[in-house]
Scaffold this motif. Structure first.
Motif, PDB file in Angstrom:
ATOM      1  N   GLY A 164       4.712   4.830  18.979  1.00  0.00           N
ATOM      2  CA  GLY A 164       3.645   4.266  18.157  1.00  0.00           C
ATOM      3  C   GLY A 164       3.698   4.897  16.779  1.00  0.00           C
ATOM      4  O   GLY A 164       4.588   5.713  16.487  1.00  0.00           O
ATOM      5  N   ASP A 165       2.727   4.536  15.916  1.00  0.00           N
ATOM      6  CA  ASP A 165       2.773   5.068  14.558  1.00  0.00           C
ATOM      7  C   ASP A 165       2.265   6.511  14.512  1.00  0.00           C
ATOM      8  O   ASP A 165       1.689   7.021  15.468  1.00  0.00           O
ATOM      9  N   ARG A 166       2.480   7.160  13.371  1.00  0.00           N
ATOM     10  CA  ARG A 166       2.236   8.604  13.254  1.00  0.00           C
ATOM     11  C   ARG A 166       0.762   8.976  13.290  1.00  0.00           C
ATOM     12  O   ARG A 166       0.430  10.149  13.467  1.00  0.00           O
ATOM     13  N   SER A 167      -0.136   8.005  13.175  1.00  0.00           N
ATOM     14  CA  SER A 167      -1.563   8.347  13.276  1.00  0.00           C
ATOM     15  C   SER A 167      -1.890   8.901  14.663  1.00  0.00           C
ATOM     16  O   SER A 167      -2.882   9.614  14.837  1.00  0.00           O
ATOM     17  N   HIS A 168      -1.022   8.604  15.645  1.00  0.00           N
ATOM     18  CA  HIS A 168      -1.266   9.085  17.003  1.00  0.00           C
ATOM     19  C   HIS A 168      -0.828  10.528  17.195  1.00  0.00           C
ATOM     20  O   HIS A 168      -0.909  11.058  18.307  1.00  0.00           O
ATOM     21  N   LEU A 169      -0.405  11.183  16.116  1.00  0.00           N
ATOM     22  CA  LEU A 169      -0.191  12.632  16.179  1.00  0.00           C
ATOM     23  C   LEU A 169      -1.521  13.360  16.288  1.00  0.00           C
ATOM     24  O   LEU A 169      -1.576  14.492  16.776  1.00  0.00           O
ATOM     25  N   TRP A 170      -2.598  12.739  15.801  1.00  0.00           N
ATOM     26  CA  TRP A 170      -3.908  13.406  15.812  1.00  0.00           C
ATOM     27  C   TRP A 170      -4.994  12.570  16.496  1.00  0.00           C
ATOM     28  O   TRP A 170      -6.152  12.918  16.459  1.00  0.00           O
ATOM     29  N   HIS A 171      -4.628  11.486  17.106  1.00  0.00           N
ATOM     30  CA  HIS A 171      -5.585  10.828  18.009  1.00  0.00           C
ATOM     31  C   HIS A 171      -4.796  10.101  19.099  1.00  0.00           C
ATOM     32  O   HIS A 171      -3.641   9.723  18.905  1.00  0.00           O
ATOM     33  N   THR A 172      -5.418   9.952  20.262  1.00  0.00           N
ATOM     34  CA  THR A 172      -4.788   9.287  21.403  1.00  0.00           C
ATOM     35  C   THR A 172      -5.478   7.952  21.651  1.00  0.00           C
ATOM     36  O   THR A 172      -6.712   7.863  21.630  1.00  0.00           O
ATOM     37  N   HIS A 173      -4.654   6.937  21.878  1.00  0.00           N
ATOM     38  CA  HIS A 173      -5.152   5.568  22.065  1.00  0.00           C
ATOM     39  C   HIS A 173      -4.996   5.153  23.524  1.00  0.00           C
ATOM     40  O   HIS A 173      -3.904   5.253  24.099  1.00  0.00           O
ATOM     41  N   PHE A 174      -6.081   4.688  24.118  1.00  0.00           N
ATOM     42  CA  PHE A 174      -6.066   4.122  25.468  1.00  0.00           C
ATOM     43  C   PHE A 174      -6.322   2.620  25.362  1.00  0.00           C
ATOM     44  O   PHE A 174      -7.321   2.203  24.766  1.00  0.00           O
ATOM     45  N   SER A 175      -5.428   1.797  25.930  1.00  0.00           N
ATOM     46  CA  SER A 175      -5.679   0.360  26.057  1.00  0.00           C
ATOM     47  C   SER A 175      -5.992   0.052  27.510  1.00  0.00           C
ATOM     48  O   SER A 175      -5.313   0.552  28.420  1.00  0.00           O
ATOM     49  N   PHE A 176      -6.998  -0.774  27.737  1.00  0.00           N
ATOM     50  CA  PHE A 176      -7.398  -1.168  29.084  1.00  0.00           C
ATOM     51  C   PHE A 176      -7.155  -2.668  29.261  1.00  0.00           C
ATOM     52  O   PHE A 176      -7.349  -3.452  28.322  1.00  0.00           O
ATOM     53  N   PHE A 177      -6.718  -3.065  30.460  1.00  0.00           N
ATOM     54  CA  PHE A 177      -6.560  -4.492  30.716  1.00  0.00           C
ATOM     55  C   PHE A 177      -7.905  -5.177  30.526  1.00  0.00           C
ATOM     56  O   PHE A 177      -8.952  -4.716  30.984  1.00  0.00           O
ATOM     57  N   ARG A 178      -7.857  -6.313  29.843  1.00  0.00           N
ATOM     58  CA  ARG A 178      -9.096  -6.983  29.429  1.00  0.00           C
ATOM     59  C   ARG A 178      -9.908  -7.496  30.624  1.00  0.00           C
ATOM     60  O   ARG A 178     -11.134  -7.589  30.547  1.00  0.00           O
ATOM     61  N   ASP A 179      -9.235  -7.829  31.751  1.00  0.00           N
ATOM     62  CA  ASP A 179     -10.022  -8.326  32.880  1.00  0.00           C
ATOM     63  C   ASP A 179     -10.921  -7.232  33.463  1.00  0.00           C
ATOM     64  O   ASP A 179     -12.007  -7.521  33.980  1.00  0.00           O
ATOM     65  N   ALA A 180     -10.474  -5.961  33.352  1.00  0.00           N
ATOM     66  CA  ALA A 180     -11.304  -4.853  33.850  1.00  0.00           C
ATOM     67  C   ALA A 180     -12.528  -4.657  32.962  1.00  0.00           C
ATOM     68  O   ALA A 180     -13.620  -4.335  33.453  1.00  0.00           O
ATOM     69  N   ILE A 181     -12.324  -4.868  31.661  1.00  0.00           N
ATOM     70  CA  ILE A 181     -13.458  -4.753  30.735  1.00  0.00           C
ATOM     71  C   ILE A 181     -14.437  -5.908  30.960  1.00  0.00           C
ATOM     72  O   ILE A 181     -15.651  -5.713  31.022  1.00  0.00           O
ATOM     73  N   LYS A 182     -13.881  -7.104  31.131  1.00  0.00           N
ATOM     74  CA  LYS A 182     -14.728  -8.279  31.374  1.00  0.00           C
ATOM     75  C   LYS A 182     -15.549  -8.119  32.643  1.00  0.00           C
ATOM     76  O   LYS A 182     -16.738  -8.505  32.702  1.00  0.00           O
ATOM     77  N   ALA A 183     -14.944  -7.512  33.666  1.00  0.00           N
ATOM     78  CA  ALA A 183     -15.640  -7.327  34.943  1.00  0.00           C
ATOM     79  C   ALA A 183     -16.639  -6.176  34.894  1.00  0.00           C
ATOM     80  O   ALA A 183     -17.423  -5.992  35.830  1.00  0.00           O
ATOM     81  N   GLY A 184     -16.615  -5.409  33.814  1.00  0.00           N
ATOM     82  CA  GLY A 184     -17.544  -4.286  33.688  1.00  0.00           C
ATOM     83  C   GLY A 184     -17.205  -3.126  34.598  1.00  0.00           C
ATOM     84  O   GLY A 184     -18.075  -2.308  34.920  1.00  0.00           O
ATOM     85  N   ARG A 185     -15.917  -3.010  34.983  1.00  0.00           N
ATOM     86  CA  ARG A 185     -15.530  -1.959  35.918  1.00  0.00           C
ATOM     87  C   ARG A 185     -15.661  -0.585  35.271  1.00  0.00           C
ATOM     88  O   ARG A 185     -15.269  -0.380  34.134  1.00  0.00           O
ATOM     89  N   ASP A 186     -16.220   0.359  36.015  1.00  0.00           N
ATOM     90  CA  ASP A 186     -16.467   1.723  35.517  1.00  0.00           C
ATOM     91  C   ASP A 186     -15.144   2.418  35.223  1.00  0.00           C
ATOM     92  O   ASP A 186     -14.295   2.552  36.121  1.00  0.00           O
ATOM     93  N   GLN A 187     -14.947   2.868  34.002  1.00  0.00           N
ATOM     94  CA  GLN A 187     -13.710   3.547  33.614  1.00  0.00           C
ATOM     95  C   GLN A 187     -13.890   5.064  33.515  1.00  0.00           C
ATOM     96  O   GLN A 187     -12.981   5.774  33.092  1.00  0.00           O
TER      97      GLN A 187
END
Length: 329
Positions: free
Chosen positions: A140-163
């Motif tokens: 990924g790009d260099r901004s991730h040297l100082w922050h971490t990015h988590f992507s979640f599958f959209r169906d889990a977000i739509k279902a409101g599943r506890d993360q």
């Protein structure tokens, strides 16, 4: 308009509750609220930080998995976590160790990671890596040297599943939560041992010795009174009763202790007056050794007083001449 879903807001609150250890002020070692993001800024287009109103044609966060295609709503499906550093369980923990731990759980197929699509992170602050469940990308790009990015599958977000379970498990692993998910007390009323002794020693060094008494390693009424008095000195509205010491209390105690220690050992200002220079005498000495040129001595003295660089240069030349004419030993 893209919105922050409640299940990711719950993760954000969990992390801030335990990694922003002094919410009353900004500290480099704390995870601050502006370092935990879900929705991209107004100009952000495409990717998991965007909902259906901001995705772009062939957006990878939609087209590469049916879980994303079927789950697309106005909700963002990403979480960014910024820098932090803390000591717990005898070890130092930070964004890099946190991210590496989370990736290891994904690689191991832990059940509480099943909704994570990717993690873009740095293991050391030098290189950027990407764990991708679909195996599409590796960095990924260099901004991730100082922050971490988590992507979640959209169906889990739509279902409101506890993360939260994965992140709660991390906080338990490093000792900030107990096995039941409650705040892990470092020491509390009734405890005995080195932890209590260290607490009493800290309090006594900070001036609470008349309340706490001699350090004996036993957490009873006098120790509780000392903790309560300390908390009130930090926050006059504190409702703490002093019967337990959490991670946040230790942070405040350590900060106060080290500030006091540094102040006690800071070098004292010198009481010896700085030497004064007789620029008139210096001008006469320079003239005696042929270094005044044709400049009148009063004018040369004024020039020396106004220009330290000129003074140092002429004094160096004077020393060279004095050494040159000195008799050999």
């Amino acid at each position: 308009m893209t919105r922050a879903p409640e299940n990711l807001m719950a993760v954000r609150r969990l992390l801030l509750d335990h990694l922003n250890r002094d919410p009353n002020r900004a500290r480099d070692e704390d995870l601050e609220p502006n370092e935990v993001g879900i929705v991209g800024d107004a100009n952000h287009r495409g990717g998991y930080h965007c909902g259906s109103d901001r995705v772009v044609t062939n957006d990878y966060s939609v087209v590469e998995s049916p879980r994303d295609r079927n789950g697309l709503t106005l909700d963002a499906a990403a979480l960014d976590v910024g820098m932090f550093r803390l000591n717990s369980g005898g070890r130092t923990h930070n964004l890099f160790t946190f991210s590496t731990w989370c990736v290891a759980q994904c690689v191991a197929g832990a059940p509480d990671t099943r909704d994570i699509r990717e993690i873009i992170y740095s293991p050391d602050g030098k290189v950027v890596r990407r764990w991708d469940r679909l195996g599409r990308r590796g960095t990924g790009d260099r901004s991730h040297l100082w922050h971490t990015h988590f992507s979640f599958f959209r169906d889990a977000i739509k279902a409101g599943r506890d993360q939260r379970p994965l992140f709660r498990r991390y906080l338990t692993t490093i000792g900030l939560l107990d096995a039941e998910g409650n705040v892990s007390d470092y020491v509390q009323y009734g405890d005995e041992g080195p932890g209590v002794y260290r607490l009493q020693y800290r309090l006594n060094r900070l001036g609470y010795d008349k309340i706490v008494g001699p350090a004996d390693g036993v957490y009873k009424d006098r120790t509780a009174a000392g903790v309560k008095a300390f908390e009130l000195s930090v926050n006059k509205d504190s409702k703490e009763d002093g019967r337990r010491v959490t991670a946040a209390t230790w942070t405040r105690l350590d900060d106060a202790y080290w500030r006091q220690l540094i102040a006690q050992h800071a070098p004292k200002p010198s009481t010896v007056p700085a030497p004064t220079i007789d620029y008139g005498q210096l001008a006469r000495t320079l003239d005696l050794h042929g270094l005044a040129g044709a400049i009148p001595l009063p004018q040369l003295a004024a020039m020396l007083a106004a220009d330290q660089t000129l003074t140092l240069h002429l004094v160096n030349e004077l020393l060279k001449r004095l050494v040159a004419v000195a008799p050999a030993p």
